[in-house]
Design a protein around this motif. Structure first.
Motif, PDB file in Angstrom:
ATOM      1  N   PRO A 130       0.847  -1.305   0.064  1.00 17.66           N
ATOM      2  CA  PRO A 130      -0.274   0.045  -0.041  1.00 17.66           C
ATOM      3  C   PRO A 130       0.827   1.339   0.037  1.00 17.66           C
ATOM      4  N   LEU A 131       0.431   2.332  -0.808  1.00 13.84           N
ATOM      5  CA  LEU A 131       1.090   3.359  -0.838  1.00 13.84           C
ATOM      6  C   LEU A 131       0.987   4.514   0.427  1.00 13.84           C
ATOM      7  N   TYR A 132       1.694   5.378   0.544  1.00 16.93           N
ATOM      8  CA  TYR A 132       1.572   6.280   1.482  1.00 16.93           C
ATOM      9  C   TYR A 132       0.392   7.393   1.232  1.00 16.93           C
ATOM     10  N   MET A 133      -0.605   7.481   2.272  1.00 16.82           N
ATOM     11  CA  MET A 133      -1.681   8.106   2.138  1.00 16.82           C
ATOM     12  C   MET A 133      -1.913   9.214   3.064  1.00 16.82           C
ATOM     13  N   GLY A 134      -0.861   9.459   3.845  1.00 17.74           N
ATOM     14  CA  GLY A 134      -0.668  10.390   5.035  1.00 17.74           C
ATOM     15  C   GLY A 134      -0.856  12.126   4.470  1.00 17.74           C
ATOM     16  N   PRO A 135      -0.739  12.940   5.523  1.00 20.47           N
ATOM     17  CA  PRO A 135      -0.641  14.377   5.040  1.00 20.47           C
ATOM     18  C   PRO A 135       0.644  14.677   4.434  1.00 20.47           C
ATOM     19  N   GLU A 136       0.585  15.684   3.697  1.00 21.56           N
ATOM     20  CA  GLU A 136       2.044  15.911   3.173  1.00 21.56           C
ATOM     21  C   GLU A 136       1.943  17.221   2.383  1.00 21.56           C
ATOM     22  N   TYR A 137       2.933  17.966   2.216  1.00 19.53           N
ATOM     23  CA  TYR A 137       3.252  19.139   1.364  1.00 19.53           C
ATOM     24  C   TYR A 137       4.012  19.110   0.271  1.00 19.53           C
ATOM     25  N   ALA A 178       7.577  12.971   3.649  1.00 22.22           N
ATOM     26  CA  ALA A 178       6.213  13.514   3.846  1.00 22.22           C
ATOM     27  C   ALA A 178       6.254  14.261   5.137  1.00 22.22           C
ATOM     28  N   ASP A 179       6.982  13.558   6.234  1.00 25.79           N
ATOM     29  CA  ASP A 179       7.092  14.347   7.482  1.00 25.79           C
ATOM     30  C   ASP A 179       8.212  15.524   7.272  1.00 25.79           C
ATOM     31  N   LEU A 180       9.215  15.478   6.491  1.00 23.97           N
ATOM     32  CA  LEU A 180      10.035  16.506   6.181  1.00 23.97           C
ATOM     33  C   LEU A 180       9.232  17.738   5.561  1.00 23.97           C
ATOM     34  N   SER A 181       8.493  17.539   4.539  1.00 21.10           N
ATOM     35  CA  SER A 181       7.442  18.275   3.968  1.00 21.10           C
ATOM     36  C   SER A 181       6.773  19.388   4.879  1.00 21.10           C
ATOM     37  N   LEU A 182       5.988  18.426   5.815  1.00 19.56           N
ATOM     38  CA  LEU A 182       5.280  18.976   6.822  1.00 19.56           C
ATOM     39  C   LEU A 182       5.912  19.921   7.694  1.00 19.56           C
ATOM     40  N   LYS A 183       7.162  19.732   7.946  1.00 20.37           N
ATOM     41  CA  LYS A 183       8.050  20.405   9.007  1.00 20.37           C
ATOM     42  C   LYS A 183       8.801  21.591   8.090  1.00 20.37           C
ATOM     43  N   CYS A 186       7.556  25.891   3.109  1.00 26.64           N
ATOM     44  CA  CYS A 186       6.913  27.419   3.076  1.00 26.64           C
ATOM     45  C   CYS A 186       7.228  27.860   1.809  1.00 26.64           C
ATOM     46  N   ALA A 187       7.084  29.237   1.665  1.00 24.44           N
ATOM     47  CA  ALA A 187       6.892  29.757   0.421  1.00 24.44           C
ATOM     48  C   ALA A 187       8.247  29.729  -0.276  1.00 24.44           C
ATOM     49  N   GLY A 188       9.339  29.792   0.556  1.00 21.61           N
ATOM     50  CA  GLY A 188      10.643  29.676  -0.155  1.00 21.61           C
ATOM     51  C   GLY A 188      11.421  28.536  -0.487  1.00 21.61           C
ATOM     52  N   LEU A 189      10.710  27.468   0.388  1.00 26.03           N
ATOM     53  CA  LEU A 189      11.319  25.959   0.420  1.00 26.03           C
ATOM     54  C   LEU A 189      10.152  25.238  -0.056  1.00 26.03           C
ATOM     55  N   LYS A 190      10.105  24.406  -1.193  1.00 22.43           N
ATOM     56  CA  LYS A 190       9.007  23.705  -1.503  1.00 22.43           C
ATOM     57  C   LYS A 190       9.649  22.168  -1.633  1.00 22.43           C
ATOM     58  N   PHE A 191       8.830  21.329  -1.960  1.00 22.84           N
ATOM     59  CA  PHE A 191       9.165  19.754  -1.866  1.00 22.84           C
ATOM     60  C   PHE A 191       8.428  19.295  -2.977  1.00 22.84           C
ATOM     61  N   GLU A 259      18.998  25.635   8.219  1.00 25.96           N
ATOM     62  CA  GLU A 259      19.484  27.313   7.712  1.00 25.96           C
ATOM     63  C   GLU A 259      18.457  27.513   6.534  1.00 25.96           C
ATOM     64  N   LEU A 260      18.073  26.578   5.452  1.00 24.39           N
ATOM     65  CA  LEU A 260      17.273  26.798   4.384  1.00 24.39           C
ATOM     66  C   LEU A 260      15.889  27.268   4.653  1.00 24.39           C
ATOM     67  N   TYR A 261      15.325  26.666   5.751  1.00 22.63           N
ATOM     68  CA  TYR A 261      14.083  27.183   6.236  1.00 22.63           C
ATOM     69  C   TYR A 261      14.212  28.464   6.903  1.00 22.63           C
ATOM     70  N   GLN A 262      15.262  28.757   7.641  1.00 25.18           N
ATOM     71  CA  GLN A 262      15.172  30.245   8.051  1.00 25.18           C
ATOM     72  C   GLN A 262      15.356  31.060   6.974  1.00 25.18           C
ATOM     73  N   LYS A 263      16.118  31.013   6.062  1.00 26.27           N
ATOM     74  CA  LYS A 263      16.124  31.916   5.199  1.00 26.27           C
ATOM     75  C   LYS A 263      14.950  32.089   4.334  1.00 26.27           C
ATOM     76  N   SER A 264      14.197  30.911   4.138  1.00 26.48           N
ATOM     77  CA  SER A 264      12.880  30.904   3.356  1.00 26.48           C
ATOM     78  C   SER A 264      11.926  31.434   3.964  1.00 26.48           C
ATOM     79  N   LYS A 265      11.853  31.619   5.243  1.00 24.76           N
ATOM     80  CA  LYS A 265      10.830  32.323   5.824  1.00 24.76           C
ATOM     81  C   LYS A 265      11.048  33.748   5.991  1.00 24.76           C
ATOM     82  N   LYS A 266      12.262  34.373   5.811  1.00 25.33           N
ATOM     83  CA  LYS A 266      12.276  35.539   5.273  1.00 25.33           C
ATOM     84  C   LYS A 266      11.762  36.121   4.085  1.00 25.33           C
ATOM     85  N   LEU A 267      11.871  35.034   3.050  1.00 30.17           N
ATOM     86  CA  LEU A 267      11.344  35.393   1.889  1.00 30.17           C
ATOM     87  C   LEU A 267       9.873  35.286   1.866  1.00 30.17           C
ATOM     88  N   SER A 268       9.286  34.389   2.690  1.00 31.10           N
ATOM     89  CA  SER A 268       7.739  34.545   2.909  1.00 31.10           C
ATOM     90  C   SER A 268       7.363  35.751   3.391  1.00 31.10           C
TER      91      SER A 268
END
Length: 307
Positions: A130-137, A178-183, A186-191, A259-268
């Motif tokens: 079965p494929l993963y069907m949980g929440p994800e971004y 999927a867990d990494l995408s949820l954490k 953001c607008a500047g870092l996408k999966f 670090e990428l997430y912190q920079k991407s939040k500034k872009l957001s």
């Protein structure tokens, strides 16, 4: 305390594990994994089986069968040292249990061995995990959309997983990604994800081999400004992937996600400010009543002077 923490974590997720194991694929795999045990221990069936035991008890394992089971148990333990998810642990147990059953049935009776091997082949061809069907971004790309999405905004950093649905490694990694995408999404870092088993042209363009022998699946590639910056696993000169463990900790460290997430939040934030300014232009400030009254009196006095 170090031993109690994983125990409590396992007990906390136990209802989810039960729900996951009760899916038809795993129920059928469980019965196939214990097939030889059931045949050897079931009264009325085991009485007719051959045995090499000195006491002639055909309803118990002989010494050679015990050796085979112990050897394959050691292999499972070695393979599970590199497993990172419950799916991988259970998958290794099921796989090598079926291998043990094939060997044991062929050793017992070649007809039973052929029958069990046929069942395994039919099960493999008709049933998929079965494929993963949980929440994800996660954004799913096709061969026509991946180039445009990566080049749409040079300020956006993309982490793209190249995968194939038939790959057990990709199926096991799905929940981790999927867990990494949820954490970190953001607008500047996408999966994103793209199925190179379905889109062969994408596999050739981005030089990710879908061959099981290359061991390049899954592959994670970091894109900045539409261009590849790094990938894991790395590939040697022979086209084979360098061994790398797809744990959440390794991915966070290697791709420097914090670090990428912190920079991407500034872009957001900057994007949000620009959008708010464009959608809601500044409203002129209302004058206070006293100031309006003073202006009105001044205007009346000027008109009287003119008269």
């Amino acid at each position: 305390m170090a031993l109690l923490t994983p125990l409590f974590a396992f007990l906390y997720h136990l209802p989810q594990v039960y729900k996951w194991l009760l899916k038809p694929y795993y129920v059928a795999s469980l019965f196939m994994s214990i097939a030889f045990l059931a045949v050897r221990k079931t009264p009325g069936i085991c009485d007719r089986l051959a045995t090499q035991r000195e006491d002639g008890n055909s309803c118990d394992f002989d010494w050679r069968e015990v050796e085979i089971l112990m050897f394959l148990s050691a292999i499972v333990m070695m393979k599970n040292r590199r497993a990172i998810t419950v799916e991988q642990h259970v998958g290794n147990i099921i796989l090598f249990s079926k291998v043990a059953n094939v060997i044991l049935f062929f050793r017992l009776d070649i007809r039973m061995g052929l029958l069990y091997l046929t069942l395994c082949i039919v099960f493999l061809m008709t049933c998929k995990p079965p494929l993963y069907m949980g929440p994800e971004y996660i954004k799913y790309f096709s061969d026509k959309t991946i180039d445009d999405e990566l080049a749409r905004d040079s300020r956006v950093t993309w982490i793209v997983e190249f995968f194939a649905n038939w790959s057990p490694e990709c199926q096991s990694f799905a929940s981790v990604y999927a867990d990494l995408s949820l954490k970190y999404n953001c607008a500047g870092l996408k999966f994103g994800k793209v199925d190179i088993g379905r889109y062969g042209e994408v596999s050739k363009k981005y030089k990710v081999s879908a061959s099981p022998l290359s061991k390049q699946l899954p592959s994670l590639v970091l894109f900045q400004g539409g261009k590849e910056v790094m990938r894991r696993p790395q590939v040697d000169k022979k086209g084979r992937a360098v061994s790398w463990s797809f744990t959440e900790e390794n991915i966070i460290r290697e791709f420097n996600l914090n670090e990428l997430y912190q920079k991407s939040k500034k872009l957001s934030k900057t994007r949000g400010d620009k959008v708010s300014q464009s959608q809601f232009p500044p409203v002129p400030e209302e004058e206070e009543p006293e100031q309006q009254g003073a202006e009105a009196q001044g205007a009346e006095s000027e008109s009287k002077k003119d008269k």
